[in-house]
Design an enzyme around this catalytic site. Structure first.
Site, PDB file in Angstrom:
ATOM      1  N   GLY A  53     -16.290  53.020  13.228  1.00 52.31           N
ATOM      2  CA  GLY A  53     -14.964  52.680  13.753  1.00 52.31           C
ATOM      3  C   GLY A  53     -14.805  52.802  15.254  1.00 52.31           C
ATOM      4  O   GLY A  53     -13.760  52.411  15.786  1.00 52.31           O
ATOM      5  N   LEU A  54     -15.801  53.341  15.953  1.00 53.09           N
ATOM      6  CA  LEU A  54     -15.641  53.492  17.405  1.00 53.09           C
ATOM      7  C   LEU A  54     -16.312  52.375  18.187  1.00 53.09           C
ATOM      8  O   LEU A  54     -16.512  52.477  19.392  1.00 53.09           O
ATOM      9  CB  LEU A  54     -16.182  54.855  17.856  1.00 53.09           C
ATOM     10  CG  LEU A  54     -15.427  56.060  17.309  1.00 53.09           C
ATOM     11  CD1 LEU A  54     -15.996  57.345  17.889  1.00 53.09           C
ATOM     12  CD2 LEU A  54     -13.925  55.984  17.602  1.00 53.09           C
ATOM     13  N   TYR A 185     -30.636  41.279  12.661  1.00 47.48           N
ATOM     14  CA  TYR A 185     -29.183  41.333  12.438  1.00 47.48           C
ATOM     15  C   TYR A 185     -28.760  40.267  11.419  1.00 47.48           C
ATOM     16  O   TYR A 185     -28.079  40.556  10.432  1.00 47.48           O
ATOM     17  CB  TYR A 185     -28.487  41.104  13.782  1.00 47.48           C
ATOM     18  CG  TYR A 185     -26.975  41.074  13.758  1.00 47.48           C
ATOM     19  CD1 TYR A 185     -26.236  42.155  13.309  1.00 47.48           C
ATOM     20  CD2 TYR A 185     -26.278  39.955  14.235  1.00 47.48           C
ATOM     21  CE1 TYR A 185     -24.845  42.139  13.328  1.00 47.48           C
ATOM     22  CE2 TYR A 185     -24.893  39.931  14.262  1.00 47.48           C
ATOM     23  CZ  TYR A 185     -24.180  41.021  13.804  1.00 47.48           C
ATOM     24  OH  TYR A 185     -22.806  41.000  13.825  1.00 47.48           O
ATOM     25  N   LYS A 189     -27.401  40.645   7.562  1.00 44.88           N
ATOM     26  CA  LYS A 189     -26.067  40.178   7.165  1.00 44.88           C
ATOM     27  C   LYS A 189     -26.145  39.216   5.970  1.00 44.88           C
ATOM     28  O   LYS A 189     -25.275  39.238   5.107  1.00 44.88           O
ATOM     29  CB  LYS A 189     -25.352  39.525   8.351  1.00 44.88           C
ATOM     30  CG  LYS A 189     -24.921  40.519   9.428  1.00 44.88           C
ATOM     31  CD  LYS A 189     -23.840  41.487   8.935  1.00 44.88           C
ATOM     32  CE  LYS A 189     -23.329  42.372  10.049  1.00 44.88           C
ATOM     33  NZ  LYS A 189     -22.235  43.265   9.633  1.00 44.88           N
ATOM     34  N   ILE A 215     -16.342  37.919  18.726  1.00 47.15           N
ATOM     35  CA  ILE A 215     -14.974  38.440  18.851  1.00 47.15           C
ATOM     36  C   ILE A 215     -14.735  38.912  20.285  1.00 47.15           C
ATOM     37  O   ILE A 215     -15.561  39.611  20.878  1.00 47.15           O
ATOM     38  CB  ILE A 215     -14.735  39.612  17.858  1.00 47.15           C
ATOM     39  CG1 ILE A 215     -15.081  39.177  16.420  1.00 47.15           C
ATOM     40  CG2 ILE A 215     -13.299  40.106  17.951  1.00 47.15           C
ATOM     41  CD1 ILE A 215     -14.307  37.977  15.898  1.00 47.15           C
TER      42      ILE A 215
HETATM   43  N1  LIG Z   1     -18.003  42.114  17.716  1.00 46.89           N
HETATM   44  C1  LIG Z   1     -18.311  40.901  17.256  1.00 46.89           C
HETATM   45  O1  LIG Z   1     -18.285  39.895  17.984  1.00 46.89           O
HETATM   46  C2  LIG Z   1     -18.682  40.733  15.824  1.00 46.89           C
HETATM   47  C3  LIG Z   1     -18.814  41.795  14.962  1.00 46.89           C
HETATM   48  N2  LIG Z   1     -19.176  41.592  13.658  1.00 46.89           N
HETATM   49  C4  LIG Z   1     -19.349  42.717  12.774  1.00 46.89           C
HETATM   50  O2  LIG Z   1     -18.215  43.564  12.811  1.00 46.89           O
HETATM   51  C5  LIG Z   1     -18.632  44.925  12.693  1.00 46.89           C
HETATM   52  C6  LIG Z   1     -18.068  45.734  13.852  1.00 46.89           C
HETATM   53  O3  LIG Z   1     -18.554  45.148  15.042  1.00 46.89           O
HETATM   54  P1  LIG Z   1     -18.398  45.881  16.458  1.00 46.89           P
HETATM   55  O4  LIG Z   1     -17.283  46.844  16.421  1.00 46.89           O
HETATM   56  O5  LIG Z   1     -18.439  44.817  17.470  1.00 46.89           O
HETATM   57  O6  LIG Z   1     -19.800  46.670  16.510  1.00 46.89           O
HETATM   58  P2  LIG Z   1     -20.229  47.800  17.567  1.00 46.89           P
HETATM   59  O7  LIG Z   1     -21.692  47.670  17.779  1.00 46.89           O
HETATM   60  O8  LIG Z   1     -19.333  47.785  18.741  1.00 46.89           O
HETATM   61  O9  LIG Z   1     -19.930  49.128  16.734  1.00 46.89           O
HETATM   62  C7  LIG Z   1     -20.724  49.517  15.653  1.00 46.89           C
HETATM   63  C8  LIG Z   1     -20.508  50.999  15.405  1.00 46.89           C
HETATM   64  O10 LIG Z   1     -21.405  51.418  14.370  1.00 46.89           O
HETATM   65  C9  LIG Z   1     -21.718  52.746  14.632  1.00 46.89           C
HETATM   66  N3  LIG Z   1     -22.923  53.194  13.935  1.00 46.89           N
HETATM   67  C10 LIG Z   1     -24.208  52.970  14.277  1.00 46.89           C
HETATM   68  N4  LIG Z   1     -25.022  53.627  13.430  1.00 46.89           N
HETATM   69  C11 LIG Z   1     -24.237  54.274  12.550  1.00 46.89           C
HETATM   70  C12 LIG Z   1     -24.473  55.134  11.445  1.00 46.89           C
HETATM   71  N5  LIG Z   1     -25.717  55.500  11.086  1.00 46.89           N
HETATM   72  N6  LIG Z   1     -23.412  55.633  10.748  1.00 46.89           N
HETATM   73  C13 LIG Z   1     -22.152  55.299  11.102  1.00 46.89           C
HETATM   74  N7  LIG Z   1     -21.865  54.488  12.142  1.00 46.89           N
HETATM   75  C14 LIG Z   1     -22.890  53.989  12.863  1.00 46.89           C
HETATM   76  C15 LIG Z   1     -21.893  52.820  16.150  1.00 46.89           C
HETATM   77  O11 LIG Z   1     -21.761  54.149  16.626  1.00 46.89           O
HETATM   78  C16 LIG Z   1     -20.797  51.889  16.637  1.00 46.89           C
HETATM   79  O12 LIG Z   1     -19.635  52.594  17.019  1.00 46.89           O
HETATM   80  C17 LIG Z   1     -20.154  44.911  12.630  1.00 46.89           C
HETATM   81  O13 LIG Z   1     -20.568  45.006  11.296  1.00 46.89           O
HETATM   82  C18 LIG Z   1     -20.528  43.578  13.192  1.00 46.89           C
HETATM   83  O14 LIG Z   1     -21.712  43.085  12.645  1.00 46.89           O
HETATM   84  C19 LIG Z   1     -19.428  40.349  13.164  1.00 46.89           C
HETATM   85  C20 LIG Z   1     -19.343  39.263  13.978  1.00 46.89           C
HETATM   86  C21 LIG Z   1     -18.889  39.352  15.348  1.00 46.89           C
HETATM   87  C1  LIG Z   2     -21.439  37.196  16.761  1.00 51.61           C
HETATM   88  C2  LIG Z   2     -21.870  38.569  16.464  1.00 51.61           C
HETATM   89  O1  LIG Z   2     -22.130  38.886  15.336  1.00 51.61           O
HETATM   90  C3  LIG Z   2     -22.013  39.552  17.568  1.00 51.61           C
HETATM   91  N1  LIG Z   2     -20.968  39.466  18.528  1.00 51.61           N
HETATM   92  C4  LIG Z   2     -23.334  39.318  18.264  1.00 51.61           C
HETATM   93  O2  LIG Z   2     -23.327  38.518  19.226  1.00 51.61           O
HETATM   94  O3  LIG Z   2     -24.339  39.878  17.820  1.00 51.61           O
END
Ligand SMILES: NC(=O)C1=CN([C@@H]2O[C@H](COP(=O)(O)OP(=O)(O)OC[C@H]3O[C@@H](n4cnc5c(N)ncnc54)[C@H](O)[C@@H]3O)[C@@H](O)[C@H]2O)C=CC1
Ligand SMILES: CC(=O)[C@H](N)C(=O)O
Length: 363
Positions: A53-54, A185, A189, A215
């Site tokens: 969540g962070l 990745y 997924k 996003i």
């Molecule tokens: N940000 C984007 O553009 C996109 C995000 N997503 C998906 O949405 C979700 C959230 O994305 P973001 O917040 O951008 O990712 P992010 O990379 O910013 O955050 C991921 C979080 O997972 C945590 N993490 C890593 N290992 C861990 C573990 N062993 N246990 C618990 N937590 C752990 C990290 O500390 C981090 O805070 C992901 O599953 C990502 O694949 C999908 C498409 C686009």
């Molecule tokens: C589109 C996603 O899943 C993410 N922002 C990435 O670029 O890896």
């Protein structure tokens, strides 16, 4: 209806036999185990856990869900230390998704009914550390699926444009097509989509999944993805009036503003099960290239300059991803509709960064 006839008619296993009779637990819980059945129907509001969540998306999701379900109904978790404002904004707990027993303890003790699984290593950092990405994105997901199935949770797992690959149709990519991604990745997924759907049909898990575009948000740093440039550009445009882009000028990718992304997530979680003809949906909003984004920024920041210093790894990833998303099923089944197109995105992001910059200058 006789059992075999129901099967021939395509009834899912769980509608044929009670889950426990099938020995549902993928973790081999004894058949007489007393399944924790605090489902959504037990309570006015779901009790929510958000993993990972962070990162870029989790805090915004917690804010949205807390507005909807109450502050104390939503627990944010991660393996990182929360900043003060996050720690004081509602319940936070340490949770490593690789530790199955601790996950189960949280779900039981906090009587969780909905789980949003955000922990992951994104595309670019995943390529830099494949074994960690494999552990977090695949082994971690297995823990999440098992705990969700055992405790009858409604489970949301985000997928991504990265779940497609160079052999997928790219303009647009439909919900169902060839998926042969070339990043750990993307592979993880696709695995999550298939495993979630399998648990749904095999064990009755209420699995829901959206494939997010890149996003874009103002309140946190991106987590190491290929679409990060479209977040960073706003920081740099407001701070320095210039930006060095690590993708080529004409690289077209689907993108979405965070408010649309989080609203879509809540909407699909609240959609009646019978409205969902699938369990994994594309959701789209806009699609642009760095050059088009820079042109839009230039309308508000006349001195803005963009230069290009292409990162070969990120470029190869981007070139294998869809340029556009076909999200017609999401629009048809549960009424998905985005609010932000490119002009609204740019105005909003620049306003948010502009006010931050003004606060920083004043203090
Ligand atoms: N940000 C984007 O553009 C996109 C995000 N997503 C998906 O949405 C979700 C959230 O994305 P973001 O917040 O951008 O990712 P992010 O990379 O910013 O955050 C991921 C979080 O997972 C945590 N993490 C890593 N290992 C861990 C573990 N062993 N246990 C618990 N937590 C752990 C990290 O500390 C981090 O805070 C992901 O599953 C990502 O694949 C999908 C498409 C686009
Ligand atoms: C589109 C996603 O899943 C993410 N922002 C990435 O670029 O890896």
């Amino acid at each position: 209806m006789p059992f075999m006839r129901m099967l021939r008619r395509g009834c899912c296993w769980t509608s044929v036999l009670p889950v426990r009779f099938l020995g549902i637990s993928p973790r081999q819980i004894p058949a007489d185990a007393n399944f924790h059945s605090a489902s959504f129907s037990d309570t006015d509001h779901p009790r929510v856990l958000i993993t990972g969540g962070l990162g870029q998306l989790g805090v915004g999701l917690a804010n949205l869900l807390r507005k909807r379900f109450g502050k104390d109904s939503v627990i944010l978790s991660d393996i990182k230390k929360p900043p003060d404002h996050v720690f004081h904004s509602g319940p936070f707990i340490y949770s490593d998704i690789l530790d199955y027993k601790s996950l189960r303890e949280i779900v039981v003790n906090k009587r969780i009914t909905w789980l949003f699984h955000y922990s992951a290593l994104l595309s670019a950092v995943g390529e830099a550390n494949v074994s960690l990405a494999r552990a977090v994105n695949i082994t971690g997901l297995h823990n999440i699926l098992d705990v969700a199935a055992e405790h009858s949770l409604r489970l949301f797992v985000p997928s991504t444009i990265g779940a497609f690959g160079p052999t997928s149709p790219r303009n647009p990519a439909p919900d169902l097509c060839i998926q042969r991604p070339r990043t750990i990745y993307g592979v993880s997924k696709v695995h999550a989509e298939l495993m979630g759907e399998y648990y749904h049909y095999r064990y009755g898990l209420d699995f829901r999944c959206l494939r997010y575009p890149g996003i874009i948000s103002a309140d946190s740093q991106p987590g190491g993805g290929t679409t990060d440039y479209a977040v960073q550009i706003f920081h740099d445009a407001t701070k320095h009036g210039k930006f060095e882009c690590n993708l080529e000028a004409h690289t077209r990718l689907p993108m979405m503003y965070i408010d649309d992304c989080l609203r879509a997530t809540l909407e699909v979680m609240e959609a009646p099960a019978e409205s969902l003809s699938m369990r994994t949906y594309n959701v789209g909003a806009m699609s642009f290239t760095p050059e088009e984004l820079a042109q839009e920024v230039l309308k508000h920041v006349p001195e803005f300059q963009i230069t290009y210093n292409v990162d070969a790894i990120r470029q190869a990833i981007a070139d294998s991803w869809p340029m556009n998303f076909d999200d017609s099923n999401a629009r048809k089944d549960w009424g998905w509709k985005h609010d932000f197109d490119l002009p609204e995105l740019v105005t909003t992001m620049l306003n948010l960064h502009g006010s931050e910059a003004r606060v920083a200058q004043a203090s």
